[in-house]
Design an enzyme around this catalytic site. Structure first.
Site, PDB file in Angstrom:
ATOM      1  N   ASP A 129      43.446  39.555  36.403  1.00 23.46           N
ATOM      2  CA  ASP A 129      44.377  38.560  36.954  1.00 23.46           C
ATOM      3  C   ASP A 129      43.995  37.159  36.528  1.00 23.46           C
ATOM      4  O   ASP A 129      42.816  36.788  36.547  1.00 23.46           O
ATOM      5  CB  ASP A 129      44.297  38.591  38.497  1.00 23.46           C
ATOM      6  CG  ASP A 129      45.513  39.217  39.123  1.00 23.46           C
ATOM      7  OD1 ASP A 129      46.567  39.291  38.484  1.00 23.46           O
ATOM      8  OD2 ASP A 129      45.398  39.634  40.302  1.00 23.46           O
TER       9      ASP A 129
ATOM     10  N   GLU B 154      55.845  43.669  43.969  1.00 25.46           N
ATOM     11  CA  GLU B 154      55.134  43.753  45.258  1.00 25.46           C
ATOM     12  C   GLU B 154      56.067  43.552  46.447  1.00 25.46           C
ATOM     13  O   GLU B 154      56.842  42.590  46.495  1.00 25.46           O
ATOM     14  CB  GLU B 154      54.008  42.695  45.297  1.00 25.46           C
ATOM     15  CG  GLU B 154      53.224  42.741  46.608  1.00 25.46           C
ATOM     16  CD  GLU B 154      51.859  42.079  46.573  1.00 25.46           C
ATOM     17  OE1 GLU B 154      51.428  41.627  45.493  1.00 25.46           O
ATOM     18  OE2 GLU B 154      51.232  42.011  47.648  1.00 25.46           O
TER      19      GLU B 154
ATOM     20  N   ASP C 291      42.999  39.221  41.652  1.00 20.76           N
ATOM     21  CA  ASP C 291      42.440  38.037  42.321  1.00 20.76           C
ATOM     22  C   ASP C 291      42.361  38.267  43.832  1.00 20.76           C
ATOM     23  O   ASP C 291      41.839  37.429  44.571  1.00 20.76           O
ATOM     24  CB  ASP C 291      43.211  36.761  41.969  1.00 20.76           C
ATOM     25  CG  ASP C 291      44.658  36.792  42.423  1.00 20.76           C
ATOM     26  OD1 ASP C 291      45.132  37.864  42.856  1.00 20.76           O
ATOM     27  OD2 ASP C 291      45.329  35.740  42.343  1.00 20.76           O
ATOM     28  N   SER C 292      42.827  39.434  44.290  1.00 21.61           N
ATOM     29  CA  SER C 292      42.583  39.846  45.678  1.00 21.61           C
ATOM     30  C   SER C 292      41.089  39.885  45.958  1.00 21.61           C
ATOM     31  O   SER C 292      40.667  39.905  47.116  1.00 21.61           O
ATOM     32  CB  SER C 292      43.209  41.222  45.952  1.00 21.61           C
ATOM     33  OG  SER C 292      42.792  42.165  44.984  1.00 21.61           O
TER      34      SER C 292
ATOM     35  N   GLU D 119      51.350  35.823  37.856  1.00 22.36           N
ATOM     36  CA  GLU D 119      52.438  35.892  38.836  1.00 22.36           C
ATOM     37  C   GLU D 119      53.593  34.973  38.421  1.00 22.36           C
ATOM     38  O   GLU D 119      53.358  33.891  37.888  1.00 22.36           O
ATOM     39  CB  GLU D 119      51.928  35.484  40.226  1.00 22.36           C
ATOM     40  CG  GLU D 119      50.925  36.463  40.790  1.00 22.36           C
ATOM     41  CD  GLU D 119      50.479  36.115  42.210  1.00 22.36           C
ATOM     42  OE1 GLU D 119      51.054  35.199  42.840  1.00 22.36           O
ATOM     43  OE2 GLU D 119      49.537  36.774  42.693  1.00 22.36           O
TER      44      GLU D 119
HETATM   45  O1  KIV Z   1      45.227  40.809  43.177  1.00 23.90           O
HETATM   46  C1  KIV Z   1      45.602  41.990  43.297  1.00 23.90           C
HETATM   47  O2  KIV Z   1      44.848  42.877  43.716  1.00 23.90           O
HETATM   48  C2  KIV Z   1      46.978  42.291  42.937  1.00 23.90           C
HETATM   49  C3  KIV Z   1      47.520  43.612  43.375  1.00 23.90           C
HETATM   50  C4  KIV Z   1      47.765  43.550  44.823  1.00 23.90           C
HETATM   51  C5  KIV Z   1      48.715  44.003  42.605  1.00 23.90           C
HETATM   52  O3  KIV Z   1      47.632  41.508  42.339  1.00 23.90           O
END
Ligand code: KIV
Length: 274
Positions: A88, A187, A49-50, A120
């Site tokens: 995610d 993380e 979700d980044s 998460e």
């Molecule tokens: O959203 C993401 O890219 C992540 C990574 C940083 C592990 O959760």
């Protein structure tokens, strides 16, 4: 007729079986073209979700929706053949109840064909993880710094740098492992804590800013390629593509303005009369 590729995709159990073995290579990707490149070298591709911050320019991952994740998940599945694709679950799509989590996860798996989801949270999500796994949803957990909690934690700072904080993070990692997650992202935690957790739990730990003590590593692709304006301290830059792309666009703009592009070699010739 079923359409099956000759290449066998890695599965969540394959990744689980790598505990303590060959390090797991994981990278984010949000598009078919970058997935195609990552697929050659990575065991796991994370549609993180980044993407909300990297692709869409949001300040945090909070605004990301399930539809955004599914759309980019499709693209990554189309671009890859071998890596396990993990998608995610975005903020607000799974925390309200186990049932909400299942409905969201089922949509992700059914609509994209990916092999697992990531969510998460540690102790607070353990019952949900158990519920999902019992119903056929492979879950990668994510503990330590959990960016979706930005509005309660206040900043994206490293966790567990004082021993007093270790208990909570250890309890989170143990809880998700016992609940049936097949692996866990850790993380931004200090090295001795990552080492301790990795030795304690039976599932692979995948570190991001959590040292080589983990069973694998993950980075955001744009961060390691030098395409992100700001990157966390723990990111190693394996490329510096920003200036190269900037130069290519500047050269193109200059050519267009000077009317030197398209030249004759880039224009379709007339068909010869017969
Ligand atoms: O959203 C993401 O890219 C992540 C990574 C940083 C592990 O959760």
């Amino acid at each position: 007729m079923s359409v099956q590729s000759d290449v066998k995709r890695l599965t969540a159990p394959d990744i689980f079986a790598r505990k303590g073995g060959e390090p797991i290579v994981m990278l984010t990707s949000y598009h078919a073209h970058t997935a195609r490149l990552a697929d050659k070298h990575c065991d796991v591709i994370l549609v993180g979700d980044s993407l909300g911050m990297v692709m869409h320019g949001f300040e945090t991952t909070v605004p990301v929706t399930l539809d955004m994740m599914i759309l980019q998940g499709h693209a990554v599945m189309r671009g890859s053949a071998r890596a396990l694709v993990v998608i995610d679950m975005p903020f607000g799509s799974y925390e309200a109840s186990k049932e909400q989590a299942f409905m969201s996860a089922a949509r992700v798996l059914k609509e994209t064909g990916c092999g697992a989801i990531k969510l998460e949270g540690g102790v607070r999500m353990a019952d949900t993880i158990r519920f999902l796994v019992e119903r056929g949803v492979p879950v990668m957990a994510h503990v330590g710094l959990t960016p979706q909690s930005i509005n309660t934690i206040g900043s994206f700072r490293a966790q567990g740098r004082e021993e007093a904080d270790w208990g909570r993070i250890e309890a989170d990692a143990l809880a998700v492992a016992e609940a049936g997650a097949f692996s866990v992202v850790i993380e931004a935690v200090a090295e001795p804590l990552a080492r301790k957790i990795t030795a304690q739990i039976a599932i692979p730990t995948i570190g991001i800013g959590a040292s080589v003590a983990c069973d694998g590593q993950v980075l955001v692709m744009e961060d390691m390629l030098g395409l992100s304006p700001r990157v966390p301290k723990f990111v190693k830059r394996y490329g510096d593509l920003g200036p190269g792309i900037d130069k290519a666009i500047a050269d193109y703009a200059a050519d267009v303005r000077a009317r030197t592009f398209p030249g004759p070699e880039h224009v379709y010739p007339m068909k010869k009369k017969v």
